[in-house]
Design a protein around this motif. Structure first.
Motif, PDB file in Angstrom:
ATOM      1  N   ALA A 137      16.774  93.277 -26.184  1.00 53.49           N
ATOM      2  CA  ALA A 137      16.634  91.823 -26.149  1.00 53.49           C
ATOM      3  C   ALA A 137      17.443  91.295 -24.967  1.00 53.49           C
ATOM      4  O   ALA A 137      18.548  91.768 -24.704  1.00 53.49           O
TER       5      ALA A 137
ATOM      6  N   LEU B 144      14.501  79.176 -34.782  1.00 54.61           N
ATOM      7  CA  LEU B 144      13.599  80.289 -34.526  1.00 54.61           C
ATOM      8  C   LEU B 144      13.331  81.027 -35.831  1.00 54.61           C
ATOM      9  O   LEU B 144      14.193  81.059 -36.715  1.00 54.61           O
TER      10      LEU B 144
ATOM     11  N   ALA C  76      11.481  87.476 -41.414  1.00 56.33           N
ATOM     12  CA  ALA C  76      11.245  86.408 -40.448  1.00 56.33           C
ATOM     13  C   ALA C  76      10.168  85.449 -40.949  1.00 56.33           C
ATOM     14  O   ALA C  76       9.057  85.853 -41.279  1.00 56.33           O
TER      15      ALA C  76
ATOM     16  N   CYS D  48       9.678  92.303 -43.592  1.00 56.72           N
ATOM     17  CA  CYS D  48      10.449  91.606 -42.569  1.00 56.72           C
ATOM     18  C   CYS D  48      10.655  90.168 -43.034  1.00 56.72           C
ATOM     19  O   CYS D  48       9.688  89.490 -43.396  1.00 56.72           O
TER      20      CYS D  48
ATOM     21  N   CYS E  14      13.343  84.134 -36.129  1.00 53.57           N
ATOM     22  CA  CYS E  14      14.232  85.293 -36.049  1.00 53.57           C
ATOM     23  C   CYS E  14      14.879  85.276 -34.679  1.00 53.57           C
ATOM     24  O   CYS E  14      14.298  84.767 -33.709  1.00 53.57           O
ATOM     25  N   ARG E  15      16.075  85.833 -34.565  1.00 54.00           N
ATOM     26  CA  ARG E  15      16.744  85.860 -33.275  1.00 54.00           C
ATOM     27  C   ARG E  15      16.005  86.732 -32.267  1.00 54.00           C
ATOM     28  O   ARG E  15      16.257  86.654 -31.071  1.00 54.00           O
ATOM     29  N   ARG E  16      15.099  87.585 -32.748  1.00 49.81           N
ATOM     30  CA  ARG E  16      14.312  88.434 -31.860  1.00 49.81           C
ATOM     31  C   ARG E  16      12.908  87.883 -31.627  1.00 49.81           C
ATOM     32  O   ARG E  16      12.110  88.497 -30.920  1.00 49.81           O
ATOM     33  N   LEU E  17      12.599  86.750 -32.242  1.00 49.69           N
ATOM     34  CA  LEU E  17      11.281  86.143 -32.103  1.00 49.69           C
ATOM     35  C   LEU E  17      11.475  84.731 -31.555  1.00 49.69           C
ATOM     36  O   LEU E  17      11.629  83.768 -32.295  1.00 49.69           O
ATOM     37  N   GLU E  18      11.482  84.618 -30.241  1.00 51.86           N
ATOM     38  CA  GLU E  18      11.854  83.368 -29.583  1.00 51.86           C
ATOM     39  C   GLU E  18      10.681  82.397 -29.517  1.00 51.86           C
ATOM     40  O   GLU E  18      10.163  82.064 -28.451  1.00 51.86           O
ATOM     41  N   ILE E  19      10.269  81.926 -30.688  1.00 52.68           N
ATOM     42  CA  ILE E  19       9.215  80.927 -30.815  1.00 52.68           C
ATOM     43  C   ILE E  19       9.830  79.705 -31.497  1.00 52.68           C
ATOM     44  O   ILE E  19      10.033  79.696 -32.713  1.00 52.68           O
TER      45      ILE E  19
END
Length: 236
Positions: free
Chosen positions: A132, A203, A189, A187, A205-210
């Motif tokens: 990331a 967001l 998220a 998951c 999730c911190r790994r899903l920047e939407i």
């Protein structure tokens, strides 16, 4: 409700103010803290004891020894993390340790499990390295073969670790289901997790920047009271 970062103890005045809010809010049933452990001293532990809803402090260990961990976290980080874990255990605060699996530390998994038992922690979580950001070293990402081998090893030892040391190995993350129907999970998220960025951006999730909103403009509970398992990550 899990408070993470960045390192939450870097600005402990802000951390403890948030803990005070969530400890008294009717909308949240529990609080967790995710930390690298380098800034937790006796005074911190004594302050943490005040919060009735503090369910767990999770400390990251990226290796089972000083050499491996400090290569990622910096000189002296391993020793300070171990000291923090020992302080938390002695203070009666539930403690978990997180092992982020990489291409460099996977051979230490047995040593890590042994260390968890010796430290008398309550639980361990094992996650794989996920790249990331622009400065991530993708060479640290473990191969699928490494991930499977490590998961098999952990699955074989988890019952004994719980029986002999009282350490729960958490195997509810999605990839664990590859080893059998009795392991794994979904998951979270967009279902039971949410990420709040420093500027208030929300967001899934911190790994899903939407971006899906902003807590400063929209509020956190605009759609009603969250489910009991709701976990909010406040990212610094």
């Amino acid at each position: 409700m899990s408070l993470t970062g960045g390192e939450p103890f870097l600005v402990d005045s802000r951390l403890f103010r948030l803990l005070g809010f969530f400890d008294t809010s009717p909308s949240f049933e529990w609080i967790g803290i995710l930390t690298n452990g380098t800034l937790i001293d006796d005074a911190s532990v004594n302050r943490l004891k005040r919060y009735e809803r503090l369910r767990e402090v999770q400390v990251s260990l990226d290796g089972a020894n000083e050499s491996t961990h400090d290569a990622i976290r910096g000189p002296g980080a391993f020793a300070r993390a171990i000291e923090a874990i020992e302080r938390l255990v002695q203070g009666g605060i539930p403690i978990a340790i997180m092992f982020t699996l990489t291409s460099q530390n996977f051979r230490e998994i047995n040593e890590f499990l042994r260390l968890a038992g010796e430290l008398k922690v309550n639980a361990i979580t094992i996650e794989r390295m996920v790249p990331a950001g622009s400065h991530c070293d993708k060479q640290l990402v473990p191969s699928k073969e490494i991930i499977k081998d490590v998961f098999v090893t952990v699955a074989q030892r988890k019952n004994r670790l719980l029986r002999e040391h009282g350490v729960l190995v958490r195997t509810a993350r999605p990839l664990w289901c590859l080893l059998g129907d009795e392991l794994g999970g979904y998951c979270p998220a967009g279902l039971t997790s949410l990420c709040v960025m420093p500027d208030g951006t929300l967001l899934p999730c911190r790994r899903l920047e939407i971006p899906i909103g902003n807590v400063l403009k929209d509020g956190l509970l605009r759609y009603g009271t969250p489910p009991k398992s709701y976990g909010t990550f406040v990212c610094g």
